[in-house]
Design an enzyme around this catalytic site. Structure first.
Site, PDB file in Angstrom:
ATOM      1  N   LYS A  11      -8.681  15.473   8.863  1.00 42.28           N
ATOM      2  CA  LYS A  11      -8.510  14.899   7.522  1.00 42.28           C
ATOM      3  C   LYS A  11      -8.640  13.376   7.595  1.00 42.28           C
ATOM      4  CE  LYS A  11      -4.945  14.343   3.992  1.00 42.28           C
ATOM      5  NZ  LYS A  11      -3.551  14.634   3.625  1.00 42.28           N
ATOM      6  N   GLN A  12      -8.004  12.791   8.608  1.00 43.14           N
ATOM      7  CA  GLN A  12      -7.937  11.327   8.707  1.00 43.14           C
ATOM      8  C   GLN A  12      -7.803  10.947  10.170  1.00 43.14           C
ATOM      9  OE1 GLN A  12      -4.080  12.129   6.640  1.00 43.14           O
ATOM     10  NE2 GLN A  12      -3.586  10.107   7.433  1.00 43.14           N
ATOM     11  N   TRP A  32       5.064   6.986   6.343  1.00 43.54           N
ATOM     12  CA  TRP A  32       4.710   6.142   7.497  1.00 43.54           C
ATOM     13  C   TRP A  32       3.701   5.071   7.094  1.00 43.54           C
ATOM     14  CZ3 TRP A  32       0.098   7.182  11.026  1.00 43.54           C
ATOM     15  CH2 TRP A  32      -0.923   7.860  10.339  1.00 43.54           C
ATOM     16  N   ASP A  33       3.126   5.223   5.901  1.00 42.07           N
ATOM     17  CA  ASP A  33       2.193   4.235   5.366  1.00 42.07           C
ATOM     18  C   ASP A  33       2.774   2.832   5.517  1.00 42.07           C
ATOM     19  OD1 ASP A  33       1.799   6.802   4.308  1.00 42.07           O
ATOM     20  OD2 ASP A  33       0.734   6.057   2.562  1.00 42.07           O
ATOM     21  N   GLU A  93      -3.445  15.865   8.939  1.00 38.30           N
ATOM     22  CA  GLU A  93      -2.630  16.905   8.298  1.00 38.30           C
ATOM     23  C   GLU A  93      -3.402  18.195   8.039  1.00 38.30           C
ATOM     24  OE1 GLU A  93      -1.311  14.566   4.997  1.00 38.30           O
ATOM     25  OE2 GLU A  93       0.445  13.820   6.091  1.00 38.30           O
TER      26      GLU A  93
END
Ligand code: IFM
Length: 748
Positions: A578-579, A344-345, A487
């Site tokens: 995580k992000q 998806w980046d 994640e």
């Protein structure tokens, strides 16, 4: 140690420089100094060998699956960078003798990488060596290398061995077997190899020339042919004060190329032009790119200017702009990390850049997603759903889902950690739909929508309609058992990011067709709302998880430090991200949330986010800027740049972070430039960080190039196209006719 040109005028802030040599740190430099053109990616391994080097050469799309137990990956092709020198019998190595100085420079403007070395062999007088190389931006199959050795203090007996080295692997996996190697006309070295499963033929050609003080030498070349290696060796005496120049020109073709090229003929033509001629041609292609793409930052801090150019450089070498059979790897073509797979980046972090600056490239990338639509339908069927469920990781167009099943060690069980993203990290399907819509809005490309886009939006919406289930208690549709962008949380229900993006995806499809199933689910889907404190729970039950002190992990040198103390199932029970997850949602669907909700959620999740993914920091920069947290935004901009361009030593030998490059662009253009597409309209409302005096960039809106020039007081937007376009500049809606300029002020 990395240093940057500070705008002395000598390089006009287009140069990044390595000033010390440490073999152990080379991996990180190999990645950031990577050269390429979207077809080829050449990692910057040094010519001579050192332990810890990773010699990578990739050709986009040449995916191979070594064995059923492995997933498909981009194979490492035979190495062309090798060139071994010995001086008076002593092999040249910067670890031997006296290294007086060593400076390596990547000139982002021309794409050339140079290394200047002053070296004194253990016995003998000092020499200077100058290594140069480039990957042609004008001829995508071509690479050039040059070495000059000047024997300043004495006559030197020099031996050179150089060739095509097929003894390469991807961390031990050998994807290629040898078919043929031979010498054409006593000069052109040729090696053909084939990938073991996908049967792709890879042809490599190399030719050397040797000149002393500008005159071709009559040196005898001895071919060296070994198992999976073909090279040549020459020996000669170079007199005191003379300079030996070695040129190695190479050409790479594969049977997967879009157009068939006669590699031998192409190399012969290149030999006629020589290194300098080819470099000139390539630099001209780069110059055209910079003329259209450059972003200028006039600031106290020279780093910022170099950082955005560094990002633009990589954004232009990681993508094959005309080939819709390939996506962009999470590491571009700069390393083996993530096996060349696309995530998806591309849609969320990279496509905004391409959509707003190179719509044709964005078109190619979206057509790639269209070409894998059939695989996405298959994946949906296999999982018992309708429509199209995109793979979490993609490679070649018919590879389907290629996410590996096992990852790193679990510190509690001692076993490999299962990777579930390929099964349940499903938001990518909505992310692709989001990117399709953004592209269509920004370009007005109705042909794309007719031929591809609407079908993608319908099929992805059908997936979500079948994916959601009815929850009797809530009297709503719910999406259970997913992984959101964070994640570190698996098997969660109603991840806010996933649900909102899925709903957005379904509503897009409804613009085209009133499908009852889709409408029903879109209207009844559970969308987590802010609680009494204004916090949107990242997923059901998030607020009840234990909060822990994250200071240690936030300050850690490396990412993933928390895994030294907890395994993934334990982290699943902690309020640690995580992000960015909910924070990203607030940015992507910015119209849906009030400034107050954004602020509260930013603060809440910021405290809980480790930024253990390179994707995260740019998002926090842009949202912080939107919230008026200017200093924090600027710090996050630097943190996003430092992912691959740290002040110090680069730390990601597995490759650059493609999405972080797109993130740097987003910090500058979306963040400080405050360019945004909301409600189908373009907004431009720059607010520059403190030390910036001026920011200039270009975007393309509705096919018209716009030059945006902002300073501390306001902005000038010049429509460089012919057609008038509607834009909101700060609070003012305006139409800017072709060739006209509009000046707006950000001052209250
Ligand atoms: O897609 C990302 C993911 O969000 C975090 N881990 C790395 C992937 C590839 O960059």
């Amino acid at each position: 140690m990395l240093t940057f040109d500070r705008g002395t005028g000598a390089f006009d802030q287009f140069v990044i420089e390595e000033t010390t040599f440490d073999a152990q740190a080379e991996g990180g430099y190999e990645a950031i100094f990577c050269q390429g053109n979207g077809y080829l990616g050449q990692r910057a391994a040094l010519e001579e060998r050192y332990a810890g080097q990773t010699r990578n050469l990739f050709v986009t799309g040449t995916f191979d699956r070594f064995h059923e137990s492995e997933v498909t990956e981009l194979p490492n092709l035979p190495d062309l960078t090798n060139l071994r020198l010995s001086v008076n019998g002593m092999p040249f190595s910067m670890e031997q003798g006296d290294l007086v100085s060593c400076t390596r420079r990547l000139n982002l403007k021309t794409g050339e990488l140079t290394r200047y070395v002053q070296w004194k062999p253990p016995q003998g007088k000092p020499l200077t060596l100058c290594f140069r190389r480039f990957v042609s931006m004008a001829r995508e199959h071509l690479l050039g290398f040059q070495v000059e050795i000047t024997c300043a203090g004495e006559d030197c007996a020099i031996t050179v061995e150089s060739g095509i080295d097929g003894t390469v692997t991807n961390s031990g996996t050998q994807h290629l077997y040898e078919r043929e190697k031979r010498l054409f006309g006593g000069r052109i070295l040729f090696m053909e190899e084939e990938t073991v499963q996908s049967g792709i033929r890879c042809n490599l050609y190399a030719a050397h020339s040797y000149q002393v003080d500008g005159h071709e030498t009559a040196t005898r070349r001895l071919p060296v042919m070994r198992r999976r290696y073909l090279g040549e060796t020459v020996s000669m005496t170079v007199r005191k004060g003379q300079t030996l120049r070695i040129e190695k020109l190479c050409c790479v073709t594969t049977s997967r190329d879009l157009l068939t090229l006669d590699g031998e003929a192409a190399l012969r033509e290149a030999i006629g032009m020589g290194y300098e001629g080819l470099l000139c041609e390539s630099a001209a292609a780069w110059a055209a790119l910079w003329a259209a793409q450059d972003i200028r930052i006039d600031a106290q801090n020279g780093y910022d200017q170099v950082a955005i150019r560094f990002a633009l450089y990589h954004l232009n070498i990681m993508v094959k702009k005309d080939d819709d059979r390939v996506g962009i790897g999470a590491k571009g073509l700069s390393g083996e990390g993530y096996k060349g797979h696309s995530f998806w980046d591309t849609e969320i972090f990279l496509l905004p850049y391409y959509t707003f600056t190179q719509p044709d490239t964005a078109h190619t990338l979206l057509r790639y997603r269209y070409r894998i639509l059939e695989g996405a339908r298959r994946k949906a069927r296999d999982h018992g759903y309708r429509g199209a469920m995109y793979p979490w990781e993609s490679a070649w167009i018919d590879d389907g889902e290629v996410t590996p099943l096992l990852g790193g060690a679990d510190i509690v069980t001692g076993e490999s950690t299962p990777i579930l993203t390929g099964h349940i990290e499903q938001h990518i399907t909505a992310d692709i739909a989001y990117a399709v819509w953004q592209y269509a809005q920004a370009t007005g490309d109705s042909a794309f929508m007719e031929n591809h886009g609407w079908e993608m939006l319908m099929e992805t919406a059908r997936f979500w309609a079948s994916r959601a289930t009815w929850d009797e208690r809530r009297q709503a549709y719910v999406i259970c058992d997913v992984i959101g962008p964070d994640e570190y949380k698996e098997h969660v229900d109603n991840n806010a990011y996933t649900n909102y993006m899925a709903e957005f995806n379904m509503r897009l499809a409804l613009k085209r067709l009133d499908d009852q199933d889709i409408r029903h689910v879109a209207e009844g889907l559970w969308l987590p709302v802010p609680d009494e404190n204004g916090i949107i729970p990242q997923f059901d039950g998030y607020m009840a998880l234990q909060a822990i002190d994250l200071t240690r992990y936030k300050q850690a040198e490396s990412v993933g430090d928390i895994f030294k103390d907890y395994n993934l199932s334990q982290i699943n029970h902690l309020q640690v991200c995580k992000q960015s997850d909910t924070v990203l949602l607030l940015l992507l669907l910015e119209d849906r949330f009030s400034p107050e909700v954004k602020r509260r959620n930013y603060e809440f999740y910021e405290a809980r986010t480790l930024h253990d993914s390179s994707l995260s920091k740019a998002t926090h920069c842009v949202l912080a800027q939107d919230l008026g947290l200017d200093d924090i935004a600027y710090d996050y901009f630097h943190a996003a740049c430092a992912v691959d361009l740290p002040i110090g030593t680069p730390k990601s030998p597995e490759g650059i972070h493609s999405a972080a490059m797109g993130g740097i662009w987003q910090c500058v253009v979306y963040g400080f430039g405050n360019v945004r597409l909301t409600g189908g309209k373009l907004r431009i409302a720059p607010r520059l960080p403190k030390g910036w005096h001026r920011l200039s960039f270009r975007i393309i809106w509705q096919g018209q190039p716009l030059a945006v020039d902002a300073d501390e007081k306001g902005v000038r937007v010049t429509n460089l196209g012919r057609e008038a376009v509607g834009v909101r500049v700060y609070e003012q809606e305006t139409i800017i006719p072709g060739g006209q300029e509009y000046a707006g002020s950000g001052m209250a």
